[in-house]
Design an enzyme around this catalytic site. Structure first.
Site, PDB file in Angstrom:
ATOM      1  N   CYS A  74      33.825  42.069  49.442  1.00 22.48           N
ATOM      2  CA  CYS A  74      33.556  43.505  49.330  1.00 22.48           C
ATOM      3  C   CYS A  74      32.050  43.760  49.328  1.00 22.48           C
ATOM      4  O   CYS A  74      31.293  43.073  48.638  1.00 22.48           O
ATOM      5  CB  CYS A  74      34.181  44.051  48.049  1.00 22.48           C
ATOM      6  SG  CYS A  74      33.973  45.845  47.867  1.00 22.48           S
ATOM      7  N   CYS A  78      29.783  46.698  42.324  1.00 25.87           N
ATOM      8  CA  CYS A  78      30.392  46.960  41.021  1.00 25.87           C
ATOM      9  C   CYS A  78      30.114  45.767  40.098  1.00 25.87           C
ATOM     10  O   CYS A  78      30.478  44.630  40.411  1.00 25.87           O
ATOM     11  CB  CYS A  78      31.901  47.173  41.163  1.00 25.87           C
ATOM     12  SG  CYS A  78      32.338  48.468  42.341  1.00 25.87           S
ATOM     13  N   CYS A  81      32.941  43.155  39.121  1.00 23.77           N
ATOM     14  CA  CYS A  81      33.933  42.700  40.102  1.00 23.77           C
ATOM     15  C   CYS A  81      33.604  41.347  40.720  1.00 23.77           C
ATOM     16  O   CYS A  81      32.561  41.193  41.385  1.00 23.77           O
ATOM     17  CB  CYS A  81      34.079  43.744  41.212  1.00 23.77           C
ATOM     18  SG  CYS A  81      35.399  43.330  42.380  1.00 23.77           S
ATOM     19  N   CYS A 118      52.109  47.314  43.363  1.00 23.78           N
ATOM     20  CA  CYS A 118      50.781  47.824  43.679  1.00 23.78           C
ATOM     21  C   CYS A 118      50.051  46.840  44.587  1.00 23.78           C
ATOM     22  O   CYS A 118      50.028  45.638  44.308  1.00 23.78           O
ATOM     23  CB  CYS A 118      49.980  48.035  42.398  1.00 23.78           C
ATOM     24  SG  CYS A 118      50.824  49.071  41.180  1.00 23.78           S
ATOM     25  N   CYS A 149      52.326  51.586  45.229  1.00 21.75           N
ATOM     26  CA  CYS A 149      50.992  52.026  44.861  1.00 21.75           C
ATOM     27  C   CYS A 149      50.005  51.220  45.690  1.00 21.75           C
ATOM     28  O   CYS A 149      50.258  50.043  45.992  1.00 21.75           O
ATOM     29  CB  CYS A 149      50.744  51.817  43.366  1.00 21.75           C
ATOM     30  SG  CYS A 149      49.096  52.316  42.786  1.00 21.75           S
ATOM     31  N   CYS A 209      46.834  57.674  40.468  1.00 19.45           N
ATOM     32  CA  CYS A 209      46.679  56.636  39.444  1.00 19.45           C
ATOM     33  C   CYS A 209      45.178  56.456  39.263  1.00 19.45           C
ATOM     34  O   CYS A 209      44.491  55.991  40.176  1.00 19.45           O
ATOM     35  CB  CYS A 209      47.347  55.341  39.901  1.00 19.45           C
ATOM     36  SG  CYS A 209      47.119  53.948  38.757  1.00 19.45           S
ATOM     37  N   ARG A 281      48.606  52.953  31.059  1.00 22.50           N
ATOM     38  CA  ARG A 281      48.892  51.547  31.342  1.00 22.50           C
ATOM     39  C   ARG A 281      47.856  50.621  30.729  1.00 22.50           C
ATOM     40  O   ARG A 281      46.653  50.816  30.902  1.00 22.50           O
ATOM     41  CB  ARG A 281      48.943  51.303  32.847  1.00 22.50           C
ATOM     42  CG  ARG A 281      49.196  49.832  33.206  1.00 22.50           C
ATOM     43  CD  ARG A 281      49.213  49.565  34.688  1.00 22.50           C
ATOM     44  NE  ARG A 281      50.263  50.325  35.317  1.00 22.50           N
ATOM     45  CZ  ARG A 281      50.076  51.119  36.374  1.00 22.50           C
ATOM     46  NH1 ARG A 281      48.883  51.250  36.895  1.00 22.50           N
ATOM     47  NH2 ARG A 281      51.080  51.770  36.902  1.00 22.50           N
TER      48      ARG A 281
END
Length: 335
Positions: A74, A78, A81, A118, A149, A209, A281
């Site tokens: 990616c 972040c 991550c 998901c 999801c 979500c 969640r």
């Protein structure tokens, strides 16, 4: 202490209480949420459990399974991550899974009791060829009778509509933290970028979500700011994942001082009180939580967990351990 009655709790949650900079009425101010987080622990949990019982099966837990359909590489920065290409975490860039591989994983998750599947991908955002493959996956998983999801990053105009037409039930796109703390965590995308994607998802008729991560070195006020952002979305998300930072060596947040577990429970309670109808969640970080802390989270209003041995790239409690915990607490899986 004079606690609110059940009717007052519901009225407070559904009515506006403060005016934002845009002039629109907000249901919850940061100060009001801070006041919740500052409550005596027992009073806060009592209030959260009262709200929870108004809107949900008090002993029901929704089970979701999350897999990575495209791992690593990616371009974002972040700070939490391990899939960011710029960090050296041992996570390799992997090609996108095939539809057959995804269906096999979804079938196994359903057999173990998961009702929602998901699919996550490590992109800044999907290209059109990626969307075309994702729509195949969505249709295939839907054919198994599961909710679907996806979390694919920032969406371009029209992409949410394509996902919705394929039958996607939920799109996950977290705000991560409060706007004021955001640049301490991420610089390669703006807060408004996230809000724009959430609006595209809403406009496409897909359930939202959206949650965040705590334990990244933020203050209690920043946690209140995150909850305020979520609670004042119009409407607030149907599903609210609260993640506890999983520290991965090689990421900038590795070595951050650990968050007190009771502060995490308080955050769950504030999410439940301010977003009473949402599924709250327990997401990343459960592997490091004791059974007692997780039990307090359920008492505070959490009613959904990620269920399976692995999340995108980090560990998760084994399904047998989760089943044993649910049995111990007298909780059952929602279908």
């Amino acid at each position: 202490m004079n606690l609110d009655t059940s009717s007052n709790l519901e009225t407070k949650t559904e009515q506006s209480s403060a005016t934002g900079n845009s002039g629109r009425m907000l249901r919850w101010s940061i100060g009001e949420i801070l006041a919740l987080l500052d409550m005596p622990f027992n009073d806060l949990l009592y209030r959260a459990q009262t709200v929870h019982r108004q809107h949900h099966d008090p002993n029901g837990v929704q089970l979701s399974t999350l897999i990575s359909v495209k791992t690593g590489g990616c371009p974002e920065d972040c700070g939490y991550c391990p899939q960011a290409a710029r960090y050296h975490t041992g996570v390799e860039n992997q090609a996108m899974l095939s539809v057959d591989e995804v269906v096999t994983a979804a079938s196994a998750a359903k057999a173990k009791g998961a009702s929602r599947f998901c699919m996550g991908a490590a992109w800044r955002g999907p290209k059109q060829r990626d969307i075309e493959k994702m729509t195949e996956m969505i249709r295939a998983v839907k054919s198994l009778g599961m909710e679907t999801c996806a979390t694919l990053g920032l969406l371009k105009p029209g992409q949410a509509q394509q996902l919705g037409e394929a039958g996607l039930d939920y799109y996950n796109h977290n705000l991560d933290t409060a706007p004021e703390f955001y640049e301490e965590i991420i610089t390669t995308r703006q807060y408004q970028d996230r809000l724009d994607t959430l609006q595209d998802v809403r406009d496409a008729g897909i359930n939202v979500c959206c949650g965040g991560i705590v334990g990244m070195g933020e203050t209690r006020e920043s946690r209140a700011g995150l909850i305020a952002q979520l609670a004042n979305l119009n409407p607030y998300p149907e599903s609210v994942p609260i993640n506890h930072l999983v520290q991965v060596k090689g990421t900038p947040l590795y070595g951050t001082a650990a968050l007190d577990p009771m502060e995490f429970v308080r955050t769950i309670a504030a999410a439940r009180i301010t977003m009473p109808k949402a599924m709250v969640r327990l997401s990343a970080g459960r592997q490091e939580m004791s059974d007692a802390v997780q039990a307090l989270c359920f008492l505070a209003g959490a009613n959904s967990i990620f269920y399976g041995d692995k999340l995108l790239t980090t560990g998760n409690p084994e399904t047998d351990r989760d089943r044993a915990l649910l049995d111990k607490l007298g909780l059952h899986a929602l279908s």
